[in-house]
Design an enzyme around this catalytic site. Sequence first.
Site, PDB file in Angstrom:
ATOM      1  N   GLY A 113     116.935  56.808 -16.685  1.00  0.00           N
ATOM      2  CA  GLY A 113     116.484  56.301 -15.385  1.00  0.00           C
ATOM      3  C   GLY A 113     117.564  55.506 -14.663  1.00  0.00           C
ATOM      4  N   SER A 121     109.515  42.133 -14.436  1.00  0.00           N
ATOM      5  CA  SER A 121     109.749  42.191 -12.997  1.00  0.00           C
ATOM      6  C   SER A 121     109.301  40.896 -12.329  1.00  0.00           C
ATOM      7  N   ASN A 144     109.985  54.537  -1.860  1.00  0.00           N
ATOM      8  CA  ASN A 144     109.089  53.405  -1.603  1.00  0.00           C
ATOM      9  C   ASN A 144     109.894  52.160  -1.275  1.00  0.00           C
ATOM     10  N   ASN A 145     111.067  52.055  -1.912  1.00  0.00           N
ATOM     11  CA  ASN A 145     111.834  50.813  -1.805  1.00  0.00           C
ATOM     12  C   ASN A 145     112.807  50.855  -0.625  1.00  0.00           C
ATOM     13  N   LYS A 168     106.908  53.098 -12.250  1.00  0.00           N
ATOM     14  CA  LYS A 168     107.221  51.888 -11.465  1.00  0.00           C
ATOM     15  C   LYS A 168     106.811  51.915  -9.992  1.00  0.00           C
ATOM     16  N   TYR A 210     100.567  48.322 -11.305  1.00  0.00           N
ATOM     17  CA  TYR A 210     101.932  48.315 -11.863  1.00  0.00           C
ATOM     18  C   TYR A 210     102.303  46.890 -12.295  1.00  0.00           C
ATOM     19  N   PHE A 244     113.124  50.260 -21.242  1.00  0.00           N
ATOM     20  CA  PHE A 244     113.029  50.505 -19.799  1.00  0.00           C
ATOM     21  C   PHE A 244     111.901  51.481 -19.458  1.00  0.00           C
ATOM     22  N   ILE A 298     118.015  52.106 -13.831  1.00  0.00           N
ATOM     23  CA  ILE A 298     118.619  50.923 -14.466  1.00  0.00           C
ATOM     24  C   ILE A 298     119.111  51.275 -15.873  1.00  0.00           C
ATOM     25  N   LYS A 301     102.963  45.140 -16.159  1.00  0.00           N
ATOM     26  CA  LYS A 301     104.131  44.347 -16.590  1.00  0.00           C
ATOM     27  C   LYS A 301     103.671  43.012 -17.173  1.00  0.00           C
ATOM     28  N   TYR A 345     113.445  41.239 -13.501  1.00  0.00           N
ATOM     29  CA  TYR A 345     114.386  41.668 -12.472  1.00  0.00           C
ATOM     30  C   TYR A 345     113.808  41.359 -11.095  1.00  0.00           C
ATOM     31  N   PHE A 346     114.707  41.032 -10.171  1.00  0.00           N
ATOM     32  CA  PHE A 346     114.285  40.896  -8.778  1.00  0.00           C
ATOM     33  C   PHE A 346     114.443  42.282  -8.123  1.00  0.00           C
TER      34      PHE A 346
HETATM   35  P1  NAD Z   1     113.227  54.771 -13.465  1.00  0.00           P
HETATM   36  O1  NAD Z   1     111.954  55.449 -13.145  1.00  0.00           O
HETATM   37  O2  NAD Z   1     114.475  55.260 -12.812  1.00  0.00           O
HETATM   38  O3  NAD Z   1     113.455  54.782 -15.047  1.00  0.00           O
HETATM   39  C1  NAD Z   1     112.412  54.789 -15.986  1.00  0.00           C
HETATM   40  C2  NAD Z   1     112.710  55.886 -16.986  1.00  0.00           C
HETATM   41  O4  NAD Z   1     111.660  55.910 -17.967  1.00  0.00           O
HETATM   42  C3  NAD Z   1     112.733  57.280 -16.339  1.00  0.00           C
HETATM   43  O5  NAD Z   1     113.918  57.949 -16.736  1.00  0.00           O
HETATM   44  C4  NAD Z   1     111.489  57.958 -16.881  1.00  0.00           C
HETATM   45  O6  NAD Z   1     111.678  59.346 -17.037  1.00  0.00           O
HETATM   46  C5  NAD Z   1     111.305  57.245 -18.207  1.00  0.00           C
HETATM   47  N1  NAD Z   1     109.927  57.234 -18.707  1.00  0.00           N
HETATM   48  C6  NAD Z   1     108.795  56.897 -18.037  1.00  0.00           C
HETATM   49  N2  NAD Z   1     107.737  56.976 -18.856  1.00  0.00           N
HETATM   50  C7  NAD Z   1     108.198  57.363 -20.065  1.00  0.00           C
HETATM   51  C8  NAD Z   1     107.586  57.630 -21.316  1.00  0.00           C
HETATM   52  N3  NAD Z   1     106.270  57.514 -21.485  1.00  0.00           N
HETATM   53  N4  NAD Z   1     108.365  58.004 -22.354  1.00  0.00           N
HETATM   54  C9  NAD Z   1     109.708  58.141 -22.204  1.00  0.00           C
HETATM   55  N5  NAD Z   1     110.344  57.903 -21.046  1.00  0.00           N
HETATM   56  C10 NAD Z   1     109.596  57.524 -19.986  1.00  0.00           C
HETATM   57  O7  NAD Z   1     113.013  53.225 -13.182  1.00  0.00           O
HETATM   58  P2  NAD Z   1     114.069  52.029 -13.172  1.00  0.00           P
HETATM   59  O8  NAD Z   1     114.188  51.538 -11.789  1.00  0.00           O
HETATM   60  O9  NAD Z   1     115.289  52.402 -13.909  1.00  0.00           O
HETATM   61  O10 NAD Z   1     113.241  50.949 -13.972  1.00  0.00           O
HETATM   62  C11 NAD Z   1     113.417  50.739 -15.360  1.00  0.00           C
HETATM   63  C12 NAD Z   1     112.429  49.685 -15.821  1.00  0.00           C
HETATM   64  O11 NAD Z   1     112.655  48.488 -15.097  1.00  0.00           O
HETATM   65  C13 NAD Z   1     110.969  50.061 -15.598  1.00  0.00           C
HETATM   66  O12 NAD Z   1     110.216  49.604 -16.694  1.00  0.00           O
HETATM   67  C14 NAD Z   1     110.601  49.301 -14.338  1.00  0.00           C
HETATM   68  O13 NAD Z   1     109.233  48.986 -14.292  1.00  0.00           O
HETATM   69  C15 NAD Z   1     111.440  48.045 -14.502  1.00  0.00           C
HETATM   70  N6  NAD Z   1     111.739  47.385 -13.221  1.00  0.00           N
HETATM   71  C16 NAD Z   1     112.305  48.121 -12.210  1.00  0.00           C
HETATM   72  C17 NAD Z   1     112.566  47.499 -10.986  1.00  0.00           C
HETATM   73  C18 NAD Z   1     113.125  48.289  -9.843  1.00  0.00           C
HETATM   74  O14 NAD Z   1     112.944  47.882  -8.697  1.00  0.00           O
HETATM   75  N7  NAD Z   1     113.815  49.409 -10.066  1.00  0.00           N
HETATM   76  C19 NAD Z   1     112.291  46.146 -10.829  1.00  0.00           C
HETATM   77  C20 NAD Z   1     111.743  45.430 -11.883  1.00  0.00           C
HETATM   78  C21 NAD Z   1     111.474  46.072 -13.088  1.00  0.00           C
HETATM   79  C1  WQD Z   2     111.698  45.088   0.171  1.00  0.00           C
HETATM   80  C2  WQD Z   2     111.462  44.594   1.588  1.00  0.00           C
HETATM   81  C3  WQD Z   2     109.378  45.366   2.532  1.00  0.00           C
HETATM   82  C4  WQD Z   2     110.453  49.605   2.617  1.00  0.00           C
HETATM   83  C5  WQD Z   2     109.144  46.292  -5.189  1.00  0.00           C
HETATM   84  C6  WQD Z   2     108.060  46.139  -6.219  1.00  0.00           C
HETATM   85  C7  WQD Z   2     108.483  45.186  -7.283  1.00  0.00           C
HETATM   86  C8  WQD Z   2     109.843  45.565  -7.868  1.00  0.00           C
HETATM   87  C9  WQD Z   2     110.866  45.818  -6.810  1.00  0.00           C
HETATM   88  C10 WQD Z   2     109.538  46.830  -9.866  1.00  0.00           C
HETATM   89  C11 WQD Z   2     110.018  44.155   1.849  1.00  0.00           C
HETATM   90  C12 WQD Z   2     110.564  45.937   3.292  1.00  0.00           C
HETATM   91  C13 WQD Z   2     110.474  48.234   2.445  1.00  0.00           C
HETATM   92  C14 WQD Z   2     110.414  50.120   3.956  1.00  0.00           C
HETATM   93  C15 WQD Z   2     110.468  47.877   4.812  1.00  0.00           C
HETATM   94  N1  WQD Z   2     109.778  46.778  -8.619  1.00  0.00           N
HETATM   95  N2  WQD Z   2     110.491  47.388   3.516  1.00  0.00           N
HETATM   96  N3  WQD Z   2     110.428  49.240   4.987  1.00  0.00           N
HETATM   97  O1  WQD Z   2     108.296  45.144  -2.331  1.00  0.00           O
HETATM   98  O2  WQD Z   2     110.129  43.464  -2.860  1.00  0.00           O
HETATM   99  O3  WQD Z   2     109.395  45.034  -4.594  1.00  0.00           O
HETATM  100  O4  WQD Z   2     110.358  46.742  -5.847  1.00  0.00           O
HETATM  101  O5  WQD Z   2     109.196  45.958 -10.608  1.00  0.00           O
HETATM  102  O6  WQD Z   2     107.492  45.214  -8.239  1.00  0.00           O
HETATM  103  O7  WQD Z   2     106.893  45.671  -5.586  1.00  0.00           O
HETATM  104  O8  WQD Z   2     110.698  45.903  -2.679  1.00  0.00           O
HETATM  105  O9  WQD Z   2     112.182  47.531  -1.625  1.00  0.00           O
HETATM  106  O10 WQD Z   2     109.693  47.899  -1.488  1.00  0.00           O
HETATM  107  O11 WQD Z   2     110.724  46.052  -0.181  1.00  0.00           O
HETATM  108  O12 WQD Z   2     110.476  47.122   5.772  1.00  0.00           O
HETATM  109  O13 WQD Z   2     110.359  51.350   4.165  1.00  0.00           O
HETATM  110  O14 WQD Z   2     111.695  45.690   2.479  1.00  0.00           O
HETATM  111  O15 WQD Z   2     108.332  45.053   3.392  1.00  0.00           O
HETATM  112  O16 WQD Z   2     110.083  43.074   2.731  1.00  0.00           O
HETATM  113  P1  WQD Z   2     109.539  44.826  -3.024  1.00  0.00           P
HETATM  114  P2  WQD Z   2     110.832  46.946  -1.511  1.00  0.00           P
END
Ligand code: NAD
Ligand code: WQD
Length: 343
Positions: free
Chosen positions: A14, A128, A202-203, A88, A153, A84, A16, A157, A181-182
């Site tokens: 994935g 998260s 989404n992000n 998400k 979600y 990881f 991260i 966590k 993580y932020f």
């Molecule tokens: P990602 O979706 O890119 O990576 C997650 C990986 O896990 C993927 O490769 C997916 O195929 C694998 N996976 C999912 N379910 C599985 C399962 N049951 N068995 C084996 N593999 C599985 O996401 P990411 O952004 O790299 O996030 C990694 C972790 O960090 C996640 O747990 C996520 O919740 C957490 N996190 C992410 C963010 C963010 O904004 N990206 C923020 C905070 C926390």
């Molecule tokens: C950032 C800012 C939106 C999209 C999410 C999850 C959180 C964590 C990180 C995993 C906000 C604005 C966004 C768009 C916009 N993930 N925005 N237009 O909501 O802080 O956090 O990802 O753990 O759990 O909730 O991140 O990137 O979605 O939004 O204006 O099309 O951008 O309103 O202010 P968020 P985000």
Amino acid sequence: MRQNKTILVTGGAGYIGSHTCVELIQNGYQIVVLDNYLNSTKLALKRVEEITQTSLKIYPQDIRNKMALRQIFAQHNIDAIIHFAGLKAVGESVAKPLTYYDNNVGGSIILLKEAQKAGCKNLIFSSSATVYGTPEKLPITENCPTGNTTNPYGTSKFMIEEILQDTYQADQAWKIALLRYFNPVGAHASGKIGENPNGIPNNLMPFIAQVASGKLNHLEVFGNDYDTLDGTGIRDYIHVMDLAKGHVLALDYLLTKSKGEVLTVNLGTGKGYSVLQMVKAFAKASGKKIPYTIEDRRPGDIASCFADVNKAHKILNWHAELDIETMCSDAWRFIEKNSVKTS
Ligand code: NAD
Ligand code: WQD
């Protein structure tokens, strides 16, 4: 110390996970990767091999497959796990809560049981900032209340954090790090791996990147009437390579500790940027126009969220080094270099 330690990285293909694999290998750890490619492809791991000039041991398996886990623990002397693997997407979790609880919570329980059976009690969990819900103060410290989550979600966590706390209470040999993580953004400087979500992102950052590349025609800014400098939401964006380095240091910390513990640490920069500041920084880094419209607030969003990062600095000797310009230029390099999906 690191040379003879083997780390099981779940979700290593994935976003991260792949960046952390690079950092682990380049810091001398040996790794075994498990991923079911639910939200990734094999290409990301191929690219990790290219960057690090190594050959990876990869298991294309699900964390809920206990026999597969048992086999991995039997075949490798796993010293620690970085967990990881998980789903998400916030919106999807509202529509499919059972899928999220099954995969994230159920999967973590199966992983923990198998790890415990194998005698591997060192684990880093991807938590998260979402566990803080609506923050009661800023910057957010690790002892701010958690659990007031706003979607399945986030609740998954929080539940896994609680499960890990209870696991440690029952057996204090466990050494666990909950890394909160932020907002991870950016990509490896090579442009070979990065964030490339399925469908419409989404992000914010991947959305902006797709507007810059012409794949999407404009960004919808969710609200400009927050109590912030320009009315748009403020977040603590952190470069994914800084985040990856935080995992290496957390691992060093756990593996050299003589006693068990649950360490909870925020990983952010401590600085907040607004949506419009991100748009401006990305436009500058890419040299592209980022058209946007102002829309209603997104339900569940908060005005501002940024970390107090003192604990990470004090305990792990870690702090984020890469600035917003680097986050944007690295993310853009990855987009420019890749029209195929790599994570
Ligand atoms: P990602 O979706 O890119 O990576 C997650 C990986 O896990 C993927 O490769 C997916 O195929 C694998 N996976 C999912 N379910 C599985 C399962 N049951 N068995 C084996 N593999 C599985 O996401 P990411 O952004 O790299 O996030 C990694 C972790 O960090 C996640 O747990 C996520 O919740 C957490 N996190 C992410 C963010 C963010 O904004 N990206 C923020 C905070 C926390
Ligand atoms: C950032 C800012 C939106 C999209 C999410 C999850 C959180 C964590 C990180 C995993 C906000 C604005 C966004 C768009 C916009 N993930 N925005 N237009 O909501 O802080 O956090 O990802 O753990 O759990 O909730 O991140 O990137 O979605 O939004 O204006 O099309 O951008 O309103 O202010 P968020 P985000």
